[in-house]
Write a protein that holds these residues in place. Structure first.
Motif, PDB file in Angstrom:
ATOM      1  N   THR A 190       0.836  -1.194   0.000  1.00 25.12           N
ATOM      2  CA  THR A 190       0.000   0.000   0.000  1.00 25.12           C
ATOM      3  C   THR A 190       0.874   1.249   0.000  1.00 25.12           C
ATOM      4  O   THR A 190       1.890   1.311   0.697  1.00 25.12           O
ATOM      5  CB  THR A 190      -0.914   0.031   1.244  1.00 25.12           C
ATOM      6  N   HIS A 191       0.460   2.230  -0.802  1.00 23.69           N
ATOM      7  CA  HIS A 191       1.114   3.538  -0.840  1.00 23.69           C
ATOM      8  C   HIS A 191       0.051   4.594  -0.539  1.00 23.69           C
ATOM      9  O   HIS A 191      -1.022   4.578  -1.142  1.00 23.69           O
ATOM     10  CB  HIS A 191       1.739   3.805  -2.214  1.00 23.69           C
ATOM     11  N   LEU A 192       0.355   5.494   0.364  1.00 22.78           N
ATOM     12  CA  LEU A 192      -0.585   6.524   0.789  1.00 22.78           C
ATOM     13  C   LEU A 192       0.005   7.903   0.521  1.00 22.78           C
ATOM     14  O   LEU A 192       1.130   8.188   0.934  1.00 22.78           O
ATOM     15  CB  LEU A 192      -0.894   6.376   2.284  1.00 22.78           C
ATOM     16  N   ARG A 193      -0.760   8.733  -0.206  1.00 24.41           N
ATOM     17  CA  ARG A 193      -0.336  10.103  -0.478  1.00 24.41           C
ATOM     18  C   ARG A 193      -1.553  11.009  -0.305  1.00 24.41           C
ATOM     19  O   ARG A 193      -2.340  11.201  -1.237  1.00 24.41           O
ATOM     20  CB  ARG A 193       0.208  10.240  -1.914  1.00 24.41           C
ATOM     21  N   LEU A 194      -1.727  11.582   0.868  1.00 24.63           N
ATOM     22  CA  LEU A 194      -2.859  12.453   1.128  1.00 24.63           C
ATOM     23  C   LEU A 194      -2.630  13.822   0.499  1.00 24.63           C
ATOM     24  O   LEU A 194      -1.516  14.347   0.549  1.00 24.63           O
ATOM     25  CB  LEU A 194      -3.082  12.601   2.634  1.00 24.63           C
ATOM     26  N   PRO A 195      -3.664  14.414  -0.114  1.00 22.43           N
ATOM     27  CA  PRO A 195      -3.491  15.736  -0.718  1.00 22.43           C
ATOM     28  C   PRO A 195      -3.324  16.811   0.339  1.00 22.43           C
ATOM     29  O   PRO A 195      -3.727  16.644   1.486  1.00 22.43           O
ATOM     30  CB  PRO A 195      -4.801  15.921  -1.504  1.00 22.43           C
ATOM     31  N   GLY A 196      -2.728  17.930  -0.070  1.00 22.61           N
ATOM     32  CA  GLY A 196      -2.545  19.045   0.853  1.00 22.61           C
ATOM     33  C   GLY A 196      -1.081  19.404   1.029  1.00 22.61           C
ATOM     34  O   GLY A 196      -0.188  18.801   0.427  1.00 22.61           O
ATOM     35  N   GLY A 198       2.608  19.932   2.901  1.00 19.85           N
ATOM     36  CA  GLY A 198       3.444  19.023   3.686  1.00 19.85           C
ATOM     37  C   GLY A 198       3.346  17.591   3.212  1.00 19.85           C
ATOM     38  O   GLY A 198       3.065  16.686   4.005  1.00 19.85           O
ATOM     39  N   ALA A 199       3.546  17.368   1.900  1.00 24.03           N
ATOM     40  CA  ALA A 199       3.382  16.032   1.333  1.00 24.03           C
ATOM     41  C   ALA A 199       4.274  15.000   2.011  1.00 24.03           C
ATOM     42  O   ALA A 199       3.899  13.832   2.130  1.00 24.03           O
ATOM     43  CB  ALA A 199       3.683  16.069  -0.174  1.00 24.03           C
ATOM     44  N   TRP A 200       5.438  15.434   2.497  1.00 26.71           N
ATOM     45  CA  TRP A 200       6.354  14.468   3.119  1.00 26.71           C
ATOM     46  C   TRP A 200       5.785  13.905   4.413  1.00 26.71           C
ATOM     47  O   TRP A 200       6.109  12.787   4.808  1.00 26.71           O
ATOM     48  CB  TRP A 200       7.716  15.125   3.374  1.00 26.71           C
ATOM     49  N   LEU A 201       4.902  14.679   5.075  1.00 25.04           N
ATOM     50  CA  LEU A 201       4.253  14.181   6.281  1.00 25.04           C
ATOM     51  C   LEU A 201       2.984  13.396   5.965  1.00 25.04           C
ATOM     52  O   LEU A 201       2.489  12.650   6.805  1.00 25.04           O
ATOM     53  CB  LEU A 201       3.910  15.351   7.218  1.00 25.04           C
ATOM     54  N   ARG A 202       2.443  13.572   4.767  1.00 23.90           N
ATOM     55  CA  ARG A 202       1.186  12.946   4.384  1.00 23.90           C
ATOM     56  C   ARG A 202       1.401  11.691   3.551  1.00 23.90           C
ATOM     57  O   ARG A 202       0.464  11.197   2.915  1.00 23.90           O
ATOM     58  CB  ARG A 202       0.333  13.949   3.596  1.00 23.90           C
ATOM     59  N   HIS A 234       7.491   5.873   6.995  1.00 19.69           N
ATOM     60  CA  HIS A 234       7.021   7.255   7.001  1.00 19.69           C
ATOM     61  C   HIS A 234       8.242   8.141   7.145  1.00 19.69           C
ATOM     62  O   HIS A 234       9.318   7.678   7.553  1.00 19.69           O
ATOM     63  CB  HIS A 234       6.038   7.484   8.159  1.00 19.69           C
ATOM     64  N   ALA A 235       8.100   9.403   6.799  1.00 21.40           N
ATOM     65  CA  ALA A 235       9.239  10.314   6.892  1.00 21.40           C
ATOM     66  C   ALA A 235       9.784  10.416   8.308  1.00 21.40           C
ATOM     67  O   ALA A 235      10.981  10.658   8.502  1.00 21.40           O
ATOM     68  CB  ALA A 235       8.839  11.699   6.386  1.00 21.40           C
ATOM     69  N   LEU A 236       8.918  10.215   9.308  1.00 22.02           N
ATOM     70  CA  LEU A 236       9.345  10.356  10.700  1.00 22.02           C
ATOM     71  C   LEU A 236       9.802   9.055  11.329  1.00 22.02           C
ATOM     72  O   LEU A 236      10.630   9.072  12.248  1.00 22.02           O
ATOM     73  CB  LEU A 236       8.206  10.941  11.543  1.00 22.02           C
ATOM     74  N   ALA A 237       9.238   7.939  10.871  1.00 23.53           N
ATOM     75  CA  ALA A 237       9.513   6.679  11.573  1.00 23.53           C
ATOM     76  C   ALA A 237       9.276   5.470  10.678  1.00 23.53           C
ATOM     77  O   ALA A 237       8.583   5.555   9.657  1.00 23.53           O
ATOM     78  CB  ALA A 237       8.615   6.575  12.812  1.00 23.53           C
ATOM     79  N   GLU A 260       7.472  -2.834  16.799  1.00 21.05           N
ATOM     80  CA  GLU A 260       8.621  -1.957  17.005  1.00 21.05           C
ATOM     81  C   GLU A 260       8.438  -0.682  16.186  1.00 21.05           C
ATOM     82  O   GLU A 260       8.007  -0.736  15.029  1.00 21.05           O
ATOM     83  CB  GLU A 260       9.926  -2.640  16.574  1.00 21.05           C
ATOM     84  N   VAL A 261       8.770   0.446  16.787  1.00 24.51           N
ATOM     85  CA  VAL A 261       8.707   1.743  16.120  1.00 24.51           C
ATOM     86  C   VAL A 261      10.078   2.400  16.239  1.00 24.51           C
ATOM     87  O   VAL A 261      10.612   2.543  17.347  1.00 24.51           O
ATOM     88  CB  VAL A 261       7.625   2.653  16.735  1.00 24.51           C
ATOM     89  N   ARG A 262      10.636   2.798  15.092  1.00 23.26           N
ATOM     90  CA  ARG A 262      11.990   3.365  15.088  1.00 23.26           C
ATOM     91  C   ARG A 262      11.941   4.736  14.420  1.00 23.26           C
ATOM     92  O   ARG A 262      11.603   4.856  13.231  1.00 23.26           O
ATOM     93  CB  ARG A 262      12.939   2.447  14.325  1.00 23.26           C
ATOM     94  N   GLY A 263      12.268   5.785  15.151  1.00 20.68           N
ATOM     95  CA  GLY A 263      12.314   7.125  14.575  1.00 20.68           C
ATOM     96  C   GLY A 263      13.462   7.248  13.587  1.00 20.68           C
ATOM     97  O   GLY A 263      14.475   6.559  13.689  1.00 20.68           O
ATOM     98  N   ARG A 264      13.288   8.146  12.627  1.00 22.55           N
ATOM     99  CA  ARG A 264      14.314   8.344  11.596  1.00 22.55           C
ATOM    100  C   ARG A 264      15.158   9.581  11.900  1.00 22.55           C
ATOM    101  O   ARG A 264      14.627  10.654  12.180  1.00 22.55           O
ATOM    102  CB  ARG A 264      13.666   8.517  10.224  1.00 22.55           C
TER     103      ARG A 264
END
Length: 338
Positions: A190-196, A198-202, A234-237, A260-264
């Motif tokens: 799955t690939h998710l790209r929400l409009p709006g 700050g695309a890197w966060l969406r 995700h860009a953050l994790a 497990e969650v790993r921040g980037r």
């Protein structure tokens, strides 16, 4: 690295039963029929009610919840027809509540490669709900395209939400579901790209893999990678979750679930702090619910409920292929009324 784990003690399901369920699902797919406009034909109400009752007995559906949703839909339809919807926003909400999900074959032959379908929400008048102009309204349908369909080989379906065939708008979510029968491998990307802004966060990507051979291999003690794994970026994790089964007491499955969650990069400490704050919040809420006697289940109680739900389905799993074959027969007879 933030990590959560839990071990489920659940009822086992024989490998042969799983294979029979997969074969029956293919039979249901083959049995679908479509009318002159391409809409999927459904069995009559009496047949659907009988099948739903059996599915409820096997633990596959919650019939009381299904009846509640049907009641909500009937009330929404009545309010729309009576003109008592109120504001345009309230009318939009009622339109969604009154809609029903339908499948339309738009191009090609059923299950043939490159055939295209639309999974749509239909209004009470049978008209697909159109996507809104603003992002709050989201999308009204999902496009499905057969990439390949070989039941003894690979079956793959591409999806896009909203459907983008014949349009210039980009999809919000897209990906592929693929089943490799010889390898016993199900892969969902799955690939998710929400409009709006700050695309890197969406944006996010994820892959779920279920390996049947590796699952039953792990039960026999064979080493290897986790047979069920979810990886998300995700860009953050980065998120990594998996299941590993072992044979437990009395032949039951002891399934370890790990998250497990790993921040980037520079976000690593921020993600770790947010993760631990969230888990601490859940624990505080659980203690508060117990102390105040709210009746709300704790996180552990919810996990126990999930195990009991699985146990009910697993005990009845040998009867699921029969239900699916009956559904296939009902779908094949839908055009003649059963």
């Amino acid at each position: 690295m933030p990590r959560l784990s839990h071990t489920f003690d659940v009822t086992a399901v024989d490998r042969e039963v799983v294979e029979r369920i997969v074969a029956a699902l293919h039979e249901v797919a083959r049995s679908c029929r479509f009318d002159g406009r391409g809409w999927l034909l459904l069995p009559d109400e009496e047949t659907l009610e009988r099948l739903e009752r059996r599915a409820d007995e096997l633990g596959l559906v919650d019939r009381s919840e299904a009846e509640r949703l049907r009641g909500d839909r009937r009330r929404a339809v009545e309010e729309l027809r009576d003109g008592t919807a109120g504001t345009p926003a309230e009318a939009d909400e009622l339109t969604v509540a009154a809609s029903r999900t339908a499948l339309q074959l738009q191009r090609g032959r059923h299950l043939a490669p490159r055939s295209h379908y639309l999974l749509a929400e239909l209004t009470p008048e049978g008209v697909p709900v159109e996507p809104g102009d603003d992002e709050e309204k989201g999308w009204s349908g999902t496009g499905l395209t057969i990439a390949s369909w070989e039941e003894g080989g690979t079956c793959a379906v591409e999806f896009a939400m909203p459907d983008t065939v014949g349009t210039h708008r980009p999809p919000v979510t897209w990906g592929t579901v693929e089943h490799d029968a010889p390898a016993g491998l199900l892969t969902w990307t799955t690939h998710l790209r929400l409009p709006g802004r700050g695309a890197w966060l969406r944006s996010a990507n994820g892959t779920l893999r279920l390996d049947r051979d590796a699952w039953y291999g792990a039960l026999s003690g064979a080493p290897g990678a986790p047979p069920a794994r979810l990886e998300a970026e995700h860009a953050l994790a980065d998120v990594d979750a998996w299941l590993v089964p072992r044979v437990g007491v009395d032949g039951r499955w002891s399934v370890e679930a790990v998250l497990e969650v790993r921040g980037r990069g520079v976000f690593r400490p921020l993600v770790a702090a947010a993760f631990w704050a969230l888990t601490a919040s859940f624990r505080r809420q659980d203690r508060r619910n117990v102390k105040q006697g709210t009746g709300e289940p704790t996180t552990r109680e919810r996990l126990d409920q999930a195990s009991r739900s699985w146990d009910r389905i697993a005990r009845n799993a040998p009867h699921v292929p029969g239900l699916l074959r009956d559904l296939a027969g009902a779908m094949a007879d839908a055009d003649s009324g059963g």
